[in-house]
Enzyme design. Structure first.
Site, PDB file in Angstrom:
ATOM      1  N   LYS A  35       0.832  -1.317   0.159  1.00 20.68           N
ATOM      2  CA  LYS A  35       0.012  -0.030  -0.153  1.00 20.68           C
ATOM      3  C   LYS A  35       0.919   1.277  -0.162  1.00 20.68           C
ATOM      4  O   LYS A  35       1.861   1.563   0.820  1.00 20.68           O
ATOM      5  CB  LYS A  35      -0.993  -0.136   1.164  1.00 20.68           C
ATOM      6  N   ASP A  62      -3.424   4.291  -1.809  1.00 22.67           N
ATOM      7  CA  ASP A  62      -4.402   4.856  -1.028  1.00 22.67           C
ATOM      8  C   ASP A  62      -4.457   6.290  -0.894  1.00 22.67           C
ATOM      9  O   ASP A  62      -3.882   6.872  -0.008  1.00 22.67           O
ATOM     10  CB  ASP A  62      -4.253   4.080   0.381  1.00 22.67           C
ATOM     11  N   LYS A  64      -7.570   8.127  -1.551  1.00 24.82           N
ATOM     12  CA  LYS A  64      -8.903   8.541  -0.803  1.00 24.82           C
ATOM     13  C   LYS A  64      -9.314   9.742  -1.565  1.00 24.82           C
ATOM     14  O   LYS A  64      -9.599  10.786  -1.142  1.00 24.82           O
ATOM     15  CB  LYS A  64      -8.958   8.883   0.681  1.00 24.82           C
ATOM     16  N   ASP A  67     -13.889  14.620  -4.686  1.00 26.37           N
ATOM     17  CA  ASP A  67     -13.928  15.619  -5.511  1.00 26.37           C
ATOM     18  C   ASP A  67     -15.149  15.682  -6.214  1.00 26.37           C
ATOM     19  O   ASP A  67     -15.791  14.637  -6.248  1.00 26.37           O
ATOM     20  CB  ASP A  67     -12.542  16.085  -6.145  1.00 26.37           C
ATOM     21  N   ASN A  70     -15.971  14.974 -12.288  1.00 22.58           N
ATOM     22  CA  ASN A  70     -14.981  14.984 -13.459  1.00 22.58           C
ATOM     23  C   ASN A  70     -13.660  14.871 -12.697  1.00 22.58           C
ATOM     24  O   ASN A  70     -12.810  14.281 -13.594  1.00 22.58           O
ATOM     25  CB  ASN A  70     -15.327  16.325 -14.241  1.00 22.58           C
ATOM     26  N   THR A 121     -12.287   5.556  10.147  1.00 26.67           N
ATOM     27  CA  THR A 121     -12.502   4.917  11.298  1.00 26.67           C
ATOM     28  C   THR A 121     -11.779   5.733  12.643  1.00 26.67           C
ATOM     29  O   THR A 121     -12.012   5.266  13.723  1.00 26.67           O
ATOM     30  CB  THR A 121     -11.726   3.670  11.498  1.00 26.67           C
ATOM     31  N   ARG A 182      -3.625  -6.667  13.801  1.00 27.94           N
ATOM     32  CA  ARG A 182      -2.489  -6.617  14.815  1.00 27.94           C
ATOM     33  C   ARG A 182      -2.536  -8.161  15.055  1.00 27.94           C
ATOM     34  O   ARG A 182      -3.205  -8.731  15.709  1.00 27.94           O
ATOM     35  CB  ARG A 182      -2.641  -5.950  16.148  1.00 27.94           C
ATOM     36  N   ARG A 212       2.927  -1.103  10.604  1.00 36.37           N
ATOM     37  CA  ARG A 212       4.228  -1.087  11.665  1.00 36.37           C
ATOM     38  C   ARG A 212       4.555  -2.652  12.235  1.00 36.37           C
ATOM     39  O   ARG A 212       5.715  -3.048  12.420  1.00 36.37           O
ATOM     40  CB  ARG A 212       3.918  -0.314  12.603  1.00 36.37           C
TER      41      ARG A 212
HETATM   42  O1  C5P Z   1       0.910   0.601  11.089  1.00 32.35           O
HETATM   43  P1  C5P Z   1      -0.518   0.243  10.645  1.00 32.35           P
HETATM   44  O2  C5P Z   1      -0.596  -1.297  10.715  1.00 32.35           O
HETATM   45  O3  C5P Z   1      -1.235   0.726  11.825  1.00 32.35           O
HETATM   46  O4  C5P Z   1      -0.773   0.925   9.485  1.00 32.35           O
HETATM   47  C1  C5P Z   1      -2.132   0.707   8.927  1.00 32.35           C
HETATM   48  C2  C5P Z   1      -2.191   1.450   7.517  1.00 32.35           C
HETATM   49  O5  C5P Z   1      -3.825   1.536   7.156  1.00 32.35           O
HETATM   50  C3  C5P Z   1      -1.672   2.964   7.483  1.00 32.35           C
HETATM   51  O6  C5P Z   1      -1.199   3.175   6.241  1.00 32.35           O
HETATM   52  C4  C5P Z   1      -2.794   3.534   7.882  1.00 32.35           C
HETATM   53  O7  C5P Z   1      -3.139   4.839   7.339  1.00 32.35           O
HETATM   54  C5  C5P Z   1      -3.934   2.838   7.246  1.00 32.35           C
HETATM   55  N1  C5P Z   1      -5.495   3.005   7.769  1.00 32.35           N
HETATM   56  C6  C5P Z   1      -5.726   2.693   8.858  1.00 32.35           C
HETATM   57  N2  C5P Z   1      -7.180   3.062   9.340  1.00 32.35           N
HETATM   58  C7  C5P Z   1      -8.151   3.176   8.565  1.00 32.35           C
HETATM   59  C8  C5P Z   1      -7.760   3.360   7.171  1.00 32.35           C
HETATM   60  C9  C5P Z   1      -6.449   3.202   6.916  1.00 32.35           C
HETATM   61  O8  C5P Z   1      -5.034   2.346   9.772  1.00 32.35           O
HETATM   62  N3  C5P Z   1      -9.218   3.090   8.972  1.00 32.35           N
END
Ligand code: C5P
Length: 237
Positions: A35, A62, A64, A67, A70, A121, A182, A212
Site C-alpha cells: 500500500k 491509498d 482517498k 472531489d 469530473n 474509522t 495486529r 508497523r
Molecule cells: O502501521 P499500521 O498497521 O497501523 O498501518 C495501517 C495502515 O492503514 C496505515 O497506512 C493507515 O493509514 C491505514 N489505515 C488505517 N485505518 C483506517 C484506514 C487506513 O490504519 N481506517
C-alpha cells in the site's frame, strides 16, 4: 515454508524511496502486495508505483479521492495509467463521483480494483454527533458500502469491526480491505479497533493491511511470515 499471499498488503508509510527499497528487498518474495499512501506518494510520486510494479508487486494506491465527478474520474484514470492495481475514493463523494472513477478506469490494463472509504474509522461517536448525520456510524458504513457496490466499485476499506455487516450486505465477491490488523502480542500503536489476522479474515475481510507490525519489526520477513502462516491456517478452518 514461506508461501506468499497477496491478500496481505504491507503499508509503506515512509517519506522516501530509500526506505521503501530497503524494506521491499528485505521482504523479498514473502510480500507481493503493498500500500502506497499519501505520505509516500506526495514524497516520491509515480516513482513509488513504477518501482513496485517493476519488482512485480501489486500496488494499492491509498489516496482517498474526493472531489467533483469530473476531477475524480480524470485523476483515477491517471493513477490507473501509472500502474496502480487498487485505487480508492471516498464513498461520501456520491454515486456520480464513484461512477466517474469506474468509467475512467474501466479500459485500463490491468484494470485497477476500485474501492471506497466509507466512514473514517478515526471518527468517534462524539465527533459523529457533531457532524450531525442522521444515522449511527455503523449503519452509515453499511449504507455507503452498498452505494459503492451499486456504483460498480469492487469493494470498500473497513475496520474489522464493520466487516461482518458489510460482508452480509454486499455479498461474497465484494472486497473488504481491513487495516487495524495486529498479530496477537504485537503493539497496538495508535490503532484502537484492532483484530488479529485470523479474526479479520473470519469477520469477512478479503485483504489485510498491515503496517508497523511488519515494517517496524526487528525482522520484517519473519513478522510477515508469521502473519502468512496465521492466514493460511485460517483459510483451512
Ligand atoms: O502501521 P499500521 O498497521 O497501523 O498501518 C495501517 C495502515 O492503514 C496505515 O497506512 C493507515 O493509514 C491505514 N489505515 C488505517 N485505518 C483506517 C484506514 C487506513 O490504519 N481506517
Amino acid at each position: 515454508m514461506l508461501v506468499s499471499d497477496n491478500r496481505l498488503i504491507v503499508a509503506l508509510d515512509f517519506d522516501d524511496m530509500d526506505k521503501v527499497r530497503k524494506l521491499v528487498a528485505e521482504l523479498g518474495d514473502a510480500v507481493g502486495h503493498y500500500k502506497v499512501g499519501m505520505e509516500l506518494f506526495y514524497a516520491a510520486g509515480g516513482e513509488a508505483i513504477r518501482f513496485l510494479r517493476a519488482a512485480g508487486k501489486e500496488v494499492f494506491l491509498d489516496l482517498k479521492l474526493h472531489d467533483i465527478p469530473n476531477t475524480v474520474g480524470r485523476s483515477a484514470g491517471v493513477l490507473a495509467a501509472l500502474g496502480a492495481t487498487m485505487i480508492n475514493v471516498h464513498a461520501g463523494g456520491g454515486t456520480a463521483m464513484m461512477r466517474a472513477a469506474v468509467a475512467a478506469t474501466a479500459g485500463s490494463r490491468p484494470r485497477p480494483k476500485l474501492i471506497a472509504v466509507t466512514v473514517l474509522t478515526s471518527l468517534d461517536e462524539a465527533e459523529w454527533a457533531r457532524l450531525n448525520y442522521a444515522v449511527p456510524i455503523a449503519d452509515q458504513a453499511v449504507n455507503l458500502a452498498k452505494l459503492a457496490g451499486e456504483a460498480g466499485l469492487d469493494g470498500v476499506v473497513a475496520s474489522p469491526r464493520e466487516a461482518a455487516a458489510i460482508r452480509q450486505a454486499c455479498g461474497p465477491e465484494f472486497l473488504i480491505v481491513t487495516p487495524g490488523v495486529r498479530p496477537a502480542g504485537s503493539a497496538v500503536n495508535d490503532q484502537s479497533r484492532v483484530a488479529t489476522p485470523a479474526g479479520a479474515l473470519k469477520a469477512g475481510a478479503s485483504h489485510l493491511v498491515v503496517g508497523r507490525p511488519v515494517t517496524a519489526a526487528p525482522d520484517p520477513r519473519a513478522a510477515a511470515a508469521a502473519i502468512l502462516q496465521e492466514m493460511r491456517e485460517t483459510r483451512h478452518d
